[in-house]
Write a protein that holds these residues in place. Structure first.
Motif, PDB file in Angstrom:
ATOM      1  N   SER A 139     -19.251  19.064 -32.681  1.00  0.00           N
ATOM      2  CA  SER A 139     -17.854  19.352 -32.553  1.00  0.00           C
ATOM      3  C   SER A 139     -17.406  17.812 -30.585  1.00  0.00           C
ATOM      4  N   THR A 140     -16.758  17.878 -30.549  1.00  0.00           N
ATOM      5  CA  THR A 140     -16.133  17.553 -29.525  1.00  0.00           C
ATOM      6  C   THR A 140     -15.765  18.821 -28.251  1.00  0.00           C
ATOM      7  N   LEU A 141     -15.202  18.249 -26.932  1.00  0.00           N
ATOM      8  CA  LEU A 141     -14.401  18.816 -25.735  1.00  0.00           C
ATOM      9  C   LEU A 141     -13.535  18.434 -25.723  1.00  0.00           C
ATOM     10  N   GLN A 142     -12.941  18.664 -26.457  1.00  0.00           N
ATOM     11  CA  GLN A 142     -11.085  18.331 -26.398  1.00  0.00           C
ATOM     12  C   GLN A 142      -9.648  19.043 -26.644  1.00  0.00           C
ATOM     13  N   SER A 143      -9.776  19.850 -27.402  1.00  0.00           N
ATOM     14  CA  SER A 143      -9.389  21.015 -27.649  1.00  0.00           C
ATOM     15  C   SER A 143      -9.776  22.085 -26.919  1.00  0.00           C
ATOM     16  N   GLN A 145      -9.538  24.888 -29.205  1.00  0.00           N
ATOM     17  CA  GLN A 145     -10.458  25.318 -30.034  1.00  0.00           C
ATOM     18  C   GLN A 145     -12.006  24.891 -29.754  1.00  0.00           C
ATOM     19  N   ASP A 146     -12.121  23.278 -29.350  1.00  0.00           N
ATOM     20  CA  ASP A 146     -13.792  22.948 -29.125  1.00  0.00           C
ATOM     21  C   ASP A 146     -14.010  23.721 -28.291  1.00  0.00           C
ATOM     22  N   TYR A 149     -15.669  27.243 -29.102  1.00  0.00           N
ATOM     23  CA  TYR A 149     -17.016  26.850 -30.054  1.00  0.00           C
ATOM     24  C   TYR A 149     -17.959  26.844 -29.424  1.00  0.00           C
ATOM     25  N   THR A 174     -19.306  17.830 -19.660  1.00  0.00           N
ATOM     26  CA  THR A 174     -20.429  19.154 -20.581  1.00  0.00           C
ATOM     27  C   THR A 174     -21.777  18.847 -20.755  1.00  0.00           C
ATOM     28  N   VAL A 249     -22.572  17.228 -29.181  1.00  0.00           N
ATOM     29  CA  VAL A 249     -21.111  17.001 -28.727  1.00  0.00           C
ATOM     30  C   VAL A 249     -20.869  15.369 -28.575  1.00  0.00           C
TER      31      VAL A 249
END
Ligand SMILES: Cc1cc2nc3c(=O)[nH]c(=O)nc-3n(C[C@H](O)[C@H](O)[C@H](O)COP(=O)(O)OP(=O)(O)OC[C@H]3O[C@@H](n4cnc5c(N)ncnc54)[C@H](O)[C@@H]3O)c2cc1C
Ligand SMILES: Cc1cc2nc3c(=O)[nH]c(=O)nc-3n(C[C@H](O)[C@H](O)[C@H](O)COP(=O)(O)OP(=O)(O)OC[C@H]3O[C@@H](n4cnc5c(N)ncnc54)[C@H](O)[C@@H]3O)c2cc1C
Ligand SMILES: CC(C)(COP(=O)(O)OP(=O)(O)OC[C@H]1O[C@@H](n2cnc3c(N)ncnc32)[C@H](O)[C@@H]1OP(=O)(O)O)[C@@H](O)C(=O)NCCC(=O)NCCS
Ligand SMILES: CC(C)(COP(=O)(O)OP(=O)(O)OC[C@H]1O[C@@H](n2cnc3c(N)ncnc32)[C@H](O)[C@@H]1OP(=O)(O)O)[C@@H](O)C(=O)NCCC(=O)NCCS
Ligand SMILES: [Ca+2]
Ligand SMILES: [Ca+2]
Lengths: 563, 563
Positions: A139-143, A145-146, A149, A174, A249
Motif C-alpha cells: 500500500s501507500t498512505l496517500q489517499s 482509501q489507503d 485500508y 506511518t 507501505v
C-alpha cells in the motif's frame, strides 16, 4: 454582465481553499469543483493519526470544526459551490476554454466551460519499478482509501510484521502509526540517511531514536516484493536480505500530477511540477495552479523546488481564490520549506536551508549546534537539539533544524519567522520572547543558540563536530580529550574515546594535568558542551592555543558510546 | 598590568549572569558578587511552582541543570567568582571607586575597590500603606524566604482561606499555587481589571476563567488587615466587606531598588528606575546597571518603561559582562515587553503594544480578534484567542495578546519575532510555519489572525467588538442579530441578546427572513465568527449595506450568556 465561471480540478486542500475564497470574493460566480475520488477536503496530513488510533471517527478527517462533513451537500449549502465527486477531468481544452470530464461511477462524460480554471491535481506516490508491486499487502498512505485500508489493518489486528519503505516524513509517520497498532516494523531507506532534507547528523539522531522502536535499515533499497498466492510474504532488499512481512507501505516520495496540464501545453518545470508566476498563474493567464502539482520558489535560494506541504497548499489556494476574481492582486512569495514531523514522543523539523543546501547554494556560512533543554529542570524541561546555519558576512539566519522531545514546534516557528524578517544572529541574541518557567528557560533555547553562534562568529567558541571528532579518534590522532563533567555523570554515561575527566569545578587547580605542550590539540566537552565551552575558554586564557569544543556534547553524539 | 577589579551588587539573576559572562571574557579579572540574602541564583520565577507543589526539592530553584547548587563554593570553583552572601552593600563611593558593605550575620563592615561596578539590586514588592500590615499571616512572594514560608503553608495544611491582593502576573501565579494547596481563595484587585497590561476584554476573559477556581473581586482595594493576637483574621476592603482568612499574599507590583544608586548621585528616571544607555551604563561610565532596578526602552514606543522580567535580566546581565571587560561592544536594544503567565490549564500573554498602549502612543492602528483552535479537532485542538494590533498605514505588527488553553507560548513567540523583524500583516499572511497536525492547523492560528486582519484592512471584514454590541443590546438599539450556527449548537449555548438563528447552510434560501430595509444594521456571529464572517460577506453581496461581524464570536464574549 454574466456571472464568472470558475472550474476547479481537485477537491482535497488547494482546490477547496481556492473555491471557498473565490466564493467569498464573489457571491455570484459559478464555481464547480471536480474531484476524482469520493471524498472531499480530506485532511491527508491526519491519515497517520487515524491509522495510529489517535481517534476513531473517520469523519473527523473530513469535517468542519463543528463536525459537519464537507460533502457535496455541504459545499452547495454552505459555500454555494458545486462539487462533483467521482468525476475526473480528462482534458483541458484551452482554445474553447472548457474541460472534459468522466463520471467514474457511471462512465458518463461531459464538458463544461470556464472563464478561469484552477488546477489543483496534487501529487501521486512513487512506486518502485520492481517485481511484485501488485501483490496484496502493498500500500501507500496517500489517499483516503489507503487510510481506510491501513486503519482496517489496525482494527483487524491480524498483521504481525510490516515494512515501511522510505524514510521521509510520511514513512516515519506511518512507522509510528503501525507501531501503535502493535505491529513489528522495519524501515528501509535506500539512501545513507533518513529525512534527506536534514543534515546527516540530525537525521542520524532521529534514526537512533527510531531504532528503539523498530528495525531501521539504511543504504539498502527494495529489490523485490516476494509473495505467495498473490499475497505479500516478504520484502527482498538489494543486498539479498529477505524481511518476512504481511504488509509493506511504500513512501518514497510523490510526483506532481501534471498530465492534464502537460497535455494542454502548460509549462512544466525541470523538477516535473507546473510552473507558475507569483500570482500562481500558469503560462495561460486564465489558468492558475497551486499545491502539490506545482513547483514553487524557495525564497532563500531563489530556486524552484517541490514543496508538497498542506500549509502551502492552503495558502496558495487562497491566493488563487483572490486572483481569479479580482485580477492579480495577491502574490505568493514562495517557501522556506518549513516542515515538521512527530515521531513517538519526539519531533523533528527544519526551516530554511540545511548546511548541505547552504553549501550547494554557494553561501559562505557558519553553523552551530545547541543541545539544551526547553524549560527549567524543575518544570520537567526536555531536550532540544538545534542546528543553526547563518550567512557569514551578513550574519543573517539561513536555516534551522531542531529535534528532540522538547518543544520543537515553537523553536521552528521562531526561526521561520526570523528568516521571514531577514533577522541576523545579533537580532536574536537579545530577542524578547515570552518567558515563564512552564514555557521556556529564562534564556530561551533559540536565544541560547544565537549566543553560541555569536561566540563562534567572534572566535571565542571554536567547535568541532562529532563526525570530525569520531574520525580523529578512530584514526588515533594525538589529542587531549577533556570531559568537564562530574564524576557521577561520568560513571553513568561516557563516550569512551580516550577522554580524561576533569570536572569544570576542579579545572583551575588541576591545570598541571593538561599537556605541557600548549599547542597540542585539546577537545573539551560535557553533557551538552556548556561546561565544555567554559573549560575551553579557561584553557585558552591559560595559553593553550589549539582548543576545540565538541558541539552539542554527549547529547548530540550520534555514534555508539562506551556507556 | 594588574587584574581588573569587578564588583557586582546583587546575586539573583542579573548579577550572576553579568559576573559569569565577565569571567568568560576575562579569566583573570577579580570578580566579587555581593548578595544581601543567604541564597544565590534563585529562580524567582519558579517560586509559584515550588509553592504549588510542581516539585518538592527546594534546591531545584538554586541549582545548575546537573543538580549542583549555585552556592559560594560553586561560584568559586566553577566560575572563579567570589560570592559574599548575607552581605549588603551599604554605600557606593564613586570618588574613591569603592563600595562599603556590612555582613548581616556578623555585623562586620568593610570596603572594597572596583574598576567597574555592576548594580543589579533588583526590585522590592510594594506594600499597601494601611493598618495591620505587620500582622502574622501577611506575605509577599518575592524572596526565597517568602517561597519557603508559603511552601510551609502548603506542607502544614492548616490554612483554609487566603486572600491574594493584586491581579498581576505574580498575583495570579500565587493564586494558582495556593489553590493547588487546597486553600479557598479570593483575589482582590483595586483596578477595574486584572493584568493591566492587557486590554480590558482579554483581561476579562482571564477573570471569567479564574472565577471558576476562586472568588475574584475587582474595583475594590484593601482598606485594612484585621487581626487578633497579632494574627491575621480577615482582610477588609474599601467598600467595607470583610473577607475572613488566615493568610494574605500581597502582589501589587514592585519598585526598583535604587537607594544605593540614588545616594551615589546616579541618574534615576521618572518611573523610579536607574537610567542607563544602551550599553547598560549609568551616567558614571564605570558603573553599569541592569535588571529590575533599571528602566528600559520600549523599542516600539521609544519610551522608557519598567519591565521586571527574568529573561531581560539575564540578557542585560550578559551585555554588561561583555562591556565591563571589553569596553562598550554590546548593546541592549530594549524591550517589547513580551510576557506570559500560566494559570491552571490556561495561559495568557502579550508582546508589543496593547490597543490601549498603541492609542496612548498616538498610533493610527487597526485591531482584530481571532478565536480559533491551535490544532485540528482530531488532534484535540484547543482554543486560542488572539488580539492583534497593527499600524494602519504601514500595516506593521504593533502587538499581540493571546490567551486560552491552546499553545499560547508559540503564538506569542511568533508575534514577538515578527515584531522584531518589523513584519507587516502581509508578511504574515503567507508565512511558512512548521505544520503537522500534532502541532498546528494547516493555516496556523497566527496566519489566520493575519488573514482576518488583512480582510479588515481591506474593508471586507467589518467587525464590532463585544463591548460595543453589549452596549447596543442593553440600550435596545434597533438591529438584526444573526446567529449563523446550527440548531444543535444553538440549543447548547447562546448569547440571548435578541439574535435570530439562521444556519449558514440555510442562509441563501432564507434571505427573505432578513430585514426588508437593506440599510438596517445587521450583526452576524457564530461560535468564533468564521461563519459569521461568511454570512456577512453573503449579505453584503445581496445588497445589505450595514453588516458587522461580532469579533471572536461566542468564544470571546466576555459577558454572561443566556445559556
Ligand atoms: C500521509 C500524509 C501526511 C502528510 N502530512 C503533512 C504534514 O504533516 N504537513 C504538511 O504540510 N503536509 C503534509 N502532507 C502533504 C499534504 O497533505 C499535501 O501537501 C496536500 O494535501 C496537497 O494538497 P493538494 O490539494 O495540492 O493535493 P492533493 O491533496 O493531492 O489533492 C489533489 C486532489 O485532486 C484530485 N485529482 C487529481 N487529478 C484529478 C483530475 N484529473 N480530476 C479530478 N480530480 C483530480 C486527486 O484525486 C486529489 O484528491 C501529508 C500528506 C500525506 C499523504
Ligand atoms: C514570584 C515571581 C515570579 C516571576 N515570574 C516571572 C516570569 O514568569 N517571567 C519573567 O520574565 N519574570 C518573572 N519574574 C521576575 C524575575 O524574577 C525578575 O525580573 C528577576 O529576578 C530580576 O532579576 P534581578 O537580578 O534584576 O533582581 P532580583 O531578582 O530582585 O535580585 C536582586 C538581588 O539583589 C539583592 N540586593 C539588593 N540590594 C542589595 C544590596 N544593597 N547589597 C547586596 N545585595 C542586594 C537582593 O537581595 C536580590 O537578591 C518573577 C518574579 C517573581 C518574584
Ligand atoms: C477548509 C477548506 C474547505 C477551505 O475553506 P474556507 O472556507 O477557506 O475555510 P477556513 O476555515 O480556512 O476559513 C474561512 C475564512 O474564515 C476566516 N476565519 C478563520 N477564522 C476566523 C475567525 N475566528 N473569525 C473570523 N474569520 C475567521 C479565514 O480567514 C477565511 O477567510 P479568508 O480566506 O477570506 O481570509 C479547505 O482548506 C479544505 O478543504 N481543507 C481540508 C483539507 C486540507 O486542508 N488538507 C491539507 C492539510 S491536512
Ligand atoms: C545561570 C547564571 C548563573 C548565569 O551563568 P552562566 O554561566 O552565564 O550560565 P548559562 O548556563 O546561562 O550560560 C553559560 C554559557 O554557555 C553557553 N551555552 C549555553 N548552552 C550551551 C550549549 N549547549 N553549548 C555551548 N554553549 C552553551 C551560553 O551561551 C553561555 O555563554 P555566553 O554567555 O558566553 O554566550 C545566572 O543566569 C543565574 O544565576 N540564573 C538563575 C536565576 C535566574 O535566572 N532568575 C531569573 C529567572 S527565574
Ligand atoms: Ca510549512
Ligand atoms: Ca520577555
Amino acid at each position: 454582465m454574466t456571472n464568472k465561471k470558475i472550474i476547479v480540478i481537485g477537491g482535497s486542500a488547494t482546490g477547496p481553499k481556492a473555491a471557498a475564497k473565490a466564493r467569498r470574493m464573489d457571491e455570484f460566480a459559478e464555481i464547480t469543483m471536480f474531484q476524482k475520488g469520493p471524498d472531499l477536503s480530506m485532511a491527508s496530513c491526519g491519515f497517520p493519526y487515524y491509522v495510529g488510533g489517535f481517534f476513531d471517527d473517520r469523519n473527523k478527517l473530513l469535517c468542519t470544526p463543528t463536525g459537519v462533513v464537507r460533502d457535496p451537500k455541504f459545499y452547495w449549502n454552505a459555500k454555494g459551490i458545486v462539487a462533483r465527486v467521482n468525476t475526473e477531468v480528462t482534458r483541458i481544452d484551452r482554445e474553447n476554454k472548457k474541460v472534459e470530464f468522466t463520471n467514474l461511477e457511471t462512465g458518463e462524460t461531459g464538458s463544461q466551460e470556464y472563464d478561469k480554471l484552477i488546477i489543483a491535481t496534487g501529487a501521486s506516490p512513487n512506486m518502485p519499478p520492481i517485481p511484485g508491486v501488485d501483490l496484496q499487502g502493498i500500500s501507500t498512505l496517500q489517499s483516503m482509501q489507503d487510510a481506510d485500508y491501513l486503519r482496517k489493518v489496525r482494527d483487524d489486528g491480524h498483521i504481525k510484521k510490516a515494512v515501511v519503505i522510505g524514510g521521509g516524513l510520511i514513512g516515519i509517520e506511518t512507522l509510528e502509526a503501525l507501531h501503535l497498532a502493535g505491529i513489528e516494523l522495519t524501515l528501509v531507506e535506500l539512501l545513507p540517511q533518513l529525512l534527506t532534507f536534514l543534515d546527516w547528523k540530525m537525521a542520524k539522531l532521529v534514526e537512533n531514536y527510531l531504532k528503539t522502536k523498530a528495525n531501521v535499515i539504511t543504504k539498502n533499497g527494495v529489490a523485490e516484493f516476494v509473495g505467495e498466492n498473490g499475497k505479500l510474504t516478504a520484502v527482498k532488499l538489494q543486498n539479498g536480505t529477505e524481511i518476512p512481512c504481511q504488509l509493506a507501505v511504500v513512501a518514497i516520495g510523490v510526483r506532481p500530477n501534471v498530465k492534464l496540464a502537460q497535455d494542454a501545453g502548460l509549462k512544466i518545470g525541470e523538477l516535473g511540477g507546473i510552473v507558475t508566476n507569483e500570482y500562481m498563474q500558469t503560462n495561460d493567464p486564465d489558468i492558475y495552479a497551486a499545491g502539490d502539482c506545482c513547483e514553487v520558489k524557495n525564497i532563500i535560494s531563489g530556486k524552484n523546488v517541490l514543496a508538497p506541504y498542506g500549509d502551502l497548499a492552503n495558502l496558495q489556494g487562497r491566493v488563487i481564490g483572490e486572483n481569479v476574481i479580482a485580477g492579480d492582486i495577491a502574490k505568493f512569495p514562495g517557501t522556506i520549506q518549513t516542515g515538521i514531523c512527530k515521531f513517538f514522543d519526539y519531533a523533528v523539523g527544519i526551516t530554511g536551508l540545511s548546511e548541505e543546501k547552504a553549501k550547494e547554494a554557494g553561501f559562505n556560512y557558519e553553523r552551530v549546534l545547541n543541545a539544551s533543554p526547553d524549560k527549567p529542570g524543575f518544570m520537567d524541561g526536555k531536550l532540544l537539539i538545534t542546528k543553526l546555519v547563518v550567512e557569514h558576512k551578513t550574519r543573517r539566519i539561513l536555516g534551522a533544524q531542531c529535534l528532540g522531545p522538547g518543544d520543537v514546534s515553537k523553536q521552528l516557528a521562531i526561526w521561520a519567522t526570523a528568516i521571514k524578517g531577514n533577522l541576523t544572529v545579533d537580532d536574536m541574541v537579545n530577542a524578547d520572547l515570552p518567558y515563564a518557567p512552564p514555557f521556556s528557560l529564562a534564556i530561551d533555547h533559540s536565544i541560547a543558540t544565537a549566543h553560541i553562534m555569536e561566540n563562534k562568529l567572534r572566535g571565542i567558541f571554536k567547535g568541532i563536530s562529532s563526525v570530525d571528532l569520531k574520525e580523529k579518534a578512530d584514526r588515533g590522532d594525538d589529542m587531549f580529550i577533556l570531559d568537564a563533567r562530574g564524576a557521577d555523570e561520568y560513571e553513568q554515561m561516557r563516550l569512551g574515546i580516550g577522554e580524561t575527566l576533569i570536572p569544570i569545578g576542579k579545572l583551575r587547580e588541576r591545570l598541571h594535568e593538561l599537556p605541557e605542550d600548549k599547542n597540542k590539540e585539546i577537545i573539551t566537552f560535557c553533557k551538552i558542551s556548556l561546561r565544555g565551552y567554559e573549560a575551553a575558554v579557561l584553557l585558552e586564557a591559560h595559553g593553550y592555543t589549539n582548543v576545540k569544543i565538541l558541539e552539542g556534547g554527549i547529547m548530540a553524539w550520534p555514534f555508539d558510546r562506551e556507556k
